[in-house]
Design an enzyme around this catalytic site. Structure first.
Site, PDB file in Angstrom:
ATOM      1  N   GLY A   1      12.192  -3.482   3.226  1.00 13.20           N
ATOM      2  CA  GLY A   1      13.525  -3.718   2.694  1.00 13.20           C
ATOM      3  C   GLY A   1      13.630  -4.798   1.648  1.00 13.20           C
ATOM      4  O   GLY A   1      14.735  -5.250   1.344  1.00 13.20           O
TER       5      GLY A   1
ATOM      6  N   ALA B   1       0.838  -1.193   0.000  1.00 12.85           N
ATOM      7  CA  ALA B   1       0.000   0.000   0.000  1.00 12.85           C
ATOM      8  C   ALA B   1       0.875   1.246   0.000  1.00 12.85           C
ATOM      9  O   ALA B   1       2.001   1.240   0.482  1.00 12.85           O
ATOM     10  CB  ALA B   1      -0.903  -0.001   1.221  1.00 12.85           C
ATOM     11  N   GLY B   2       0.309   2.328  -0.545  1.00 15.27           N
ATOM     12  CA  GLY B   2       1.017   3.598  -0.567  1.00 15.27           C
ATOM     13  C   GLY B   2       1.478   4.010  -1.942  1.00 15.27           C
ATOM     14  O   GLY B   2       1.617   5.200  -2.221  1.00 15.27           O
TER      15      GLY B   2
ATOM     16  N   ASN C   1       5.165  -2.199   8.827  1.00 17.40           N
ATOM     17  CA  ASN C   1       5.107  -0.866   8.260  1.00 17.40           C
ATOM     18  C   ASN C   1       6.473  -0.191   8.415  1.00 17.40           C
ATOM     19  O   ASN C   1       7.468  -0.847   8.721  1.00 17.40           O
ATOM     20  CB  ASN C   1       4.016  -0.052   8.977  1.00 17.40           C
ATOM     21  CG  ASN C   1       3.369   0.988   8.077  1.00 17.40           C
ATOM     22  OD1 ASN C   1       4.035   1.642   7.275  1.00 17.40           O
ATOM     23  ND2 ASN C   1       2.065   1.155   8.215  1.00 17.40           N
TER      24      ASN C   1
ATOM     25  N   LYS D   1      -1.874  -4.775   9.753  1.00 15.51           N
ATOM     26  CA  LYS D   1      -0.513  -4.319   9.476  1.00 15.51           C
ATOM     27  C   LYS D   1       0.074  -3.702  10.737  1.00 15.51           C
ATOM     28  O   LYS D   1      -0.509  -2.770  11.308  1.00 15.51           O
ATOM     29  CB  LYS D   1      -0.514  -3.297   8.334  1.00 15.51           C
ATOM     30  CG  LYS D   1       0.891  -2.952   7.824  1.00 15.51           C
ATOM     31  CD  LYS D   1       0.818  -2.161   6.528  1.00 15.51           C
ATOM     32  CE  LYS D   1       2.186  -1.995   5.893  1.00 15.51           C
ATOM     33  NZ  LYS D   1       2.104  -1.324   4.570  1.00 15.51           N
TER      34      LYS D   1
ATOM     35  N   ASN E   1      -4.747  -0.742   9.001  1.00 22.18           N
ATOM     36  CA  ASN E   1      -3.437  -0.110   9.144  1.00 22.18           C
ATOM     37  C   ASN E   1      -3.423   0.774  10.392  1.00 22.18           C
ATOM     38  O   ASN E   1      -3.807   1.938  10.341  1.00 22.18           O
ATOM     39  CB  ASN E   1      -3.115   0.713   7.896  1.00 22.18           C
ATOM     40  CG  ASN E   1      -1.729   1.325   7.946  1.00 22.18           C
ATOM     41  OD1 ASN E   1      -1.011   1.200   8.932  1.00 22.18           O
ATOM     42  ND2 ASN E   1      -1.343   1.989   6.877  1.00 22.18           N
TER      43      ASN E   1
ATOM     44  N   GLY F   1      12.514   0.955   3.106  1.00 20.30           N
ATOM     45  CA  GLY F   1      13.634   0.593   2.252  1.00 20.30           C
ATOM     46  C   GLY F   1      14.647  -0.295   2.944  1.00 20.30           C
ATOM     47  O   GLY F   1      14.367  -0.929   3.972  1.00 20.30           O
TER      48      GLY F   1
ATOM     49  N   ASN G   1       8.800   9.116   4.649  1.00 21.31           N
ATOM     50  CA  ASN G   1       7.579   9.834   4.291  1.00 21.31           C
ATOM     51  C   ASN G   1       6.802  10.203   5.538  1.00 21.31           C
ATOM     52  O   ASN G   1       6.849   9.514   6.554  1.00 21.31           O
ATOM     53  CB  ASN G   1       6.712   9.002   3.330  1.00 21.31           C
ATOM     54  CG  ASN G   1       5.742   8.096   4.063  1.00 21.31           C
ATOM     55  OD1 ASN G   1       4.676   8.539   4.507  1.00 21.31           O
ATOM     56  ND2 ASN G   1       6.108   6.818   4.220  1.00 21.31           N
ATOM     57  N   ARG G   2       6.114  11.311   5.431  1.00 19.60           N
ATOM     58  CA  ARG G   2       5.149  11.708   6.459  1.00 19.60           C
ATOM     59  C   ARG G   2       3.876  12.207   5.767  1.00 19.60           C
ATOM     60  O   ARG G   2       3.365  13.292   6.038  1.00 19.60           O
ATOM     61  CB  ARG G   2       5.739  12.756   7.396  1.00 19.60           C
ATOM     62  CG  ARG G   2       6.384  13.973   6.735  1.00 19.60           C
ATOM     63  CD  ARG G   2       6.796  15.011   7.789  1.00 19.60           C
ATOM     64  NE  ARG G   2       7.396  16.188   7.200  1.00 19.60           N
ATOM     65  CZ  ARG G   2       8.711  16.367   7.033  1.00 19.60           C
ATOM     66  NH1 ARG G   2       9.560  15.412   7.414  1.00 19.60           N
ATOM     67  NH2 ARG G   2       9.175  17.479   6.498  1.00 19.60           N
ATOM     68  N   PHE G   3       3.377  11.387   4.848  1.00 19.34           N
ATOM     69  CA  PHE G   3       2.205  11.764   4.059  1.00 19.34           C
ATOM     70  C   PHE G   3       0.989  12.056   4.929  1.00 19.34           C
ATOM     71  O   PHE G   3       0.256  13.006   4.702  1.00 19.34           O
ATOM     72  CB  PHE G   3       1.850  10.649   3.071  1.00 19.34           C
ATOM     73  CG  PHE G   3       2.728  10.607   1.855  1.00 19.34           C
ATOM     74  CD1 PHE G   3       2.806  11.686   1.005  1.00 19.34           C
ATOM     75  CD2 PHE G   3       3.461   9.469   1.549  1.00 19.34           C
ATOM     76  CE1 PHE G   3       3.594  11.654  -0.135  1.00 19.34           C
ATOM     77  CE2 PHE G   3       4.258   9.423   0.424  1.00 19.34           C
ATOM     78  CZ  PHE G   3       4.325  10.512  -0.419  1.00 19.34           C
TER      79      PHE G   3
ATOM     80  N   SER H   1       0.863   3.206  10.835  1.00 19.83           N
ATOM     81  CA  SER H   1       1.495   4.380  10.232  1.00 19.83           C
ATOM     82  C   SER H   1       1.919   5.331  11.342  1.00 19.83           C
ATOM     83  O   SER H   1       1.134   5.627  12.248  1.00 19.83           O
ATOM     84  CB  SER H   1       0.534   5.094   9.288  1.00 19.83           C
ATOM     85  OG  SER H   1       1.067   6.352   8.908  1.00 19.83           O
TER      86      SER H   1
ATOM     87  N   ASN I   1       2.421   8.476  10.950  1.00 23.70           N
ATOM     88  CA  ASN I   1       2.201   9.842  10.486  1.00 23.70           C
ATOM     89  C   ASN I   1       0.819  10.396  10.787  1.00 23.70           C
ATOM     90  O   ASN I   1       0.485  11.497  10.358  1.00 23.70           O
ATOM     91  CB  ASN I   1       2.464   9.915   8.982  1.00 23.70           C
ATOM     92  CG  ASN I   1       3.891   9.518   8.656  1.00 23.70           C
ATOM     93  OD1 ASN I   1       4.820   9.953   9.315  1.00 23.70           O
ATOM     94  ND2 ASN I   1       4.053   8.662   7.651  1.00 23.70           N
ATOM     95  N   THR I   2      -0.005   9.643  11.499  1.00 26.15           N
ATOM     96  CA  THR I   2      -1.292  10.126  11.981  1.00 26.15           C
ATOM     97  C   THR I   2      -1.269  10.070  13.500  1.00 26.15           C
ATOM     98  O   THR I   2      -1.066   9.000  14.076  1.00 26.15           O
ATOM     99  CB  THR I   2      -2.458   9.277  11.431  1.00 26.15           C
ATOM    100  OG1 THR I   2      -2.493   9.405  10.001  1.00 26.15           O
ATOM    101  CG2 THR I   2      -3.786   9.742  11.996  1.00 26.15           C
TER     102      THR I   2
ATOM    103  N   PHE J   1      -1.733   9.824   5.397  1.00 25.83           N
ATOM    104  CA  PHE J   1      -2.951   9.276   4.785  1.00 25.83           C
ATOM    105  C   PHE J   1      -3.617  10.278   3.837  1.00 25.83           C
ATOM    106  O   PHE J   1      -4.839  10.470   3.861  1.00 25.83           O
ATOM    107  CB  PHE J   1      -3.962   8.839   5.853  1.00 25.83           C
ATOM    108  CG  PHE J   1      -3.646   7.549   6.548  1.00 25.83           C
ATOM    109  CD1 PHE J   1      -2.763   6.629   6.023  1.00 25.83           C
ATOM    110  CD2 PHE J   1      -4.255   7.248   7.766  1.00 25.83           C
ATOM    111  CE1 PHE J   1      -2.485   5.439   6.677  1.00 25.83           C
ATOM    112  CE2 PHE J   1      -3.980   6.055   8.429  1.00 25.83           C
ATOM    113  CZ  PHE J   1      -3.096   5.159   7.883  1.00 25.83           C
TER     114      PHE J   1
ATOM    115  N   TYR K   1       7.682  -1.702  -2.111  1.00 25.11           N
ATOM    116  CA  TYR K   1       7.291  -0.403  -2.647  1.00 25.11           C
ATOM    117  C   TYR K   1       8.529   0.464  -2.854  1.00 25.11           C
ATOM    118  O   TYR K   1       8.878   0.819  -3.981  1.00 25.11           O
ATOM    119  CB  TYR K   1       6.256   0.255  -1.718  1.00 25.11           C
ATOM    120  CG  TYR K   1       5.948   1.712  -1.967  1.00 25.11           C
ATOM    121  CD1 TYR K   1       6.360   2.383  -3.108  1.00 25.11           C
ATOM    122  CD2 TYR K   1       5.207   2.428  -1.047  1.00 25.11           C
ATOM    123  CE1 TYR K   1       6.057   3.724  -3.322  1.00 25.11           C
ATOM    124  CE2 TYR K   1       4.899   3.766  -1.242  1.00 25.11           C
ATOM    125  CZ  TYR K   1       5.338   4.414  -2.371  1.00 25.11           C
ATOM    126  OH  TYR K   1       5.035   5.739  -2.562  1.00 25.11           O
TER     127      TYR K   1
END
Length: 347
Positions: free
Chosen positions: A284, A61-62, A236, A207, A169, A257, A110-112, A172, A174-175, A114, A305
């Protein structure tokens, strides 16, 4: 990798990462991606949570948050796809810049938060999905929601009929307060609500984060065993910055990664001793050897990803072919035969 793909990747890596990501998705929709179809052999065919896969290499995802490129992704070598995360309401996510390449580390931060167009727009696209592909949807929660746990059930109820599996999920970073839902009591309540909303009766995955302690992993395992969850995706992104070389290493957000490989694989191996449901290894995976290591650590399938940023979509076929060769080399007739055979190396 073809010469054209090398040129394209080189050009994209000169751009702002988020702009490059958008252009890559647009290029796919314009027919610039590979059209190999799912790569498969008798050794690579496998079944995860009742889903028959041509190979165990999935898209995490993402990459396609809004399910915009389903037809094009269906032409690639992936064995299964996961899109999203989708939240009940559209949201912009966190302010830009919010995506960083860590080229020296073959990683990304990343700090998207969502960012997505919301479940209604995404559901329309999911309804037009390729029918010959295994497709999942990552479920998320709105940042402004007063009941984040309920958001997951809301998205599943709205979109579940159009996908083959859904992923909760809660991992994450970032939320705000999302990872708090991984605590035992909160997770039990959340998953109870999600399972009650599973009108389409599809497999529901969970996840988890790679930053859990052994005790927290054990608590997650207890909840998995009692909740009816069909599989766990481990893991994640991480908040760790250990060993990074890139000048972007101190940016806030989740790290993905190559630096995540060992951390995520150890959590995967530990969890594999505690639950009987299939595990999907993420973090990774950038080579056939790494996909094979995840499987031997206890994964039934893997996802990737970030590696696509550095290896392009042709990497998927390379990993699948390489995995088939590794299984043959070691005398395994199938992916299933190899699962967990190297677990002790990670415990």
């Amino acid at each position: 990798m073809s010469a054209l793909e090398k040129i394209g990747l080189r050009a994209l890596r000169r751009m702002d990462p988020e702009m490059a990501h958008g252009l890559a998705l647009r290029g796919l929709r314009y027919g610039l991606g590979p059209k190999t179809g799912a790569l498969t052999t008798d050794r690579l065919k496998t079944t995860v949570a009742g889903l028959d896969l041509p190979n165990p290499i999935g898209l995490a995802a993402g990459f396609d948050k809004n399910a915009e490129s389903l037809a094009a992704l269906g032409d690639t070598a992936f064995g299964f796809l996961e899109v999203g995360a989708a939240t009940p309401l559209p949201q912009e996510g966190n302010p830009r810049p919010r995506l960083y390449r860590l080229t020296e580390d073959r990683a990304a931060i990343n700090r998207f938060g969502f960012n997505n167009e919301g479940m209604e727009a995404i559901a329309i696209r999911l309804a037009r999905r390729p029918k010959n592909r295994v497709l999942g949807l990552n479920l998320g929660a709105n940042k402004t929601s007063d009941d984040k746990a309920a958001d997951f059930a809301t998205v599943l109820r709205h979109c579940g009929a159009h996908v083959d599996f859904a992923t909760v999920n809660v991992s994450s970073p970032n939320t705000e307060k999302l990872r708090d839902l991984q605590g035992k009591a909160a997770l039990e309540a959340l998953l109870g609500g999600v399972m009650a909303a599973n009108d389409a009766d599809i497999p529901v995955f969970l996840k988890i984060a790679p930053d859990l302690s052994e005790t927290e992993v054990a608590d997650v395992a207890d909840v998995v065993r009692s909740s009816g969850i069909s599989a766990v995706i481990a893991t994640n992104t991480t908040l760790s910055r250990e060993g990074l070389q890139s000048p972007h290493k101190d940016q806030a957000g989740g790290l993905s990664g190559q630096p995540l490989f060992e951390r995520s694989t150890r959590v995967l191996a530990q969890l594999s001793t505690l639950v009987d449901v299939p595990l999907i290894g993420v973090g990774g995976v950038g080579s056939a050897e790494q996909a094979y290591a995840k499987i031997r650590a206890g994964a039934s399938a893997v996802q990737l990803y970030t590696a696509l940023v550095y290896g392009g979509l042709s990497l998927v076929g390379e990993i699948a072919r390489g995995l088939d060769a590794l299984l043959a080399r070691d005398g395994f007739a199938s992916v299933a035969d190899a699962i967990g055979t190297g677990r002790e190396d990670w415990l």
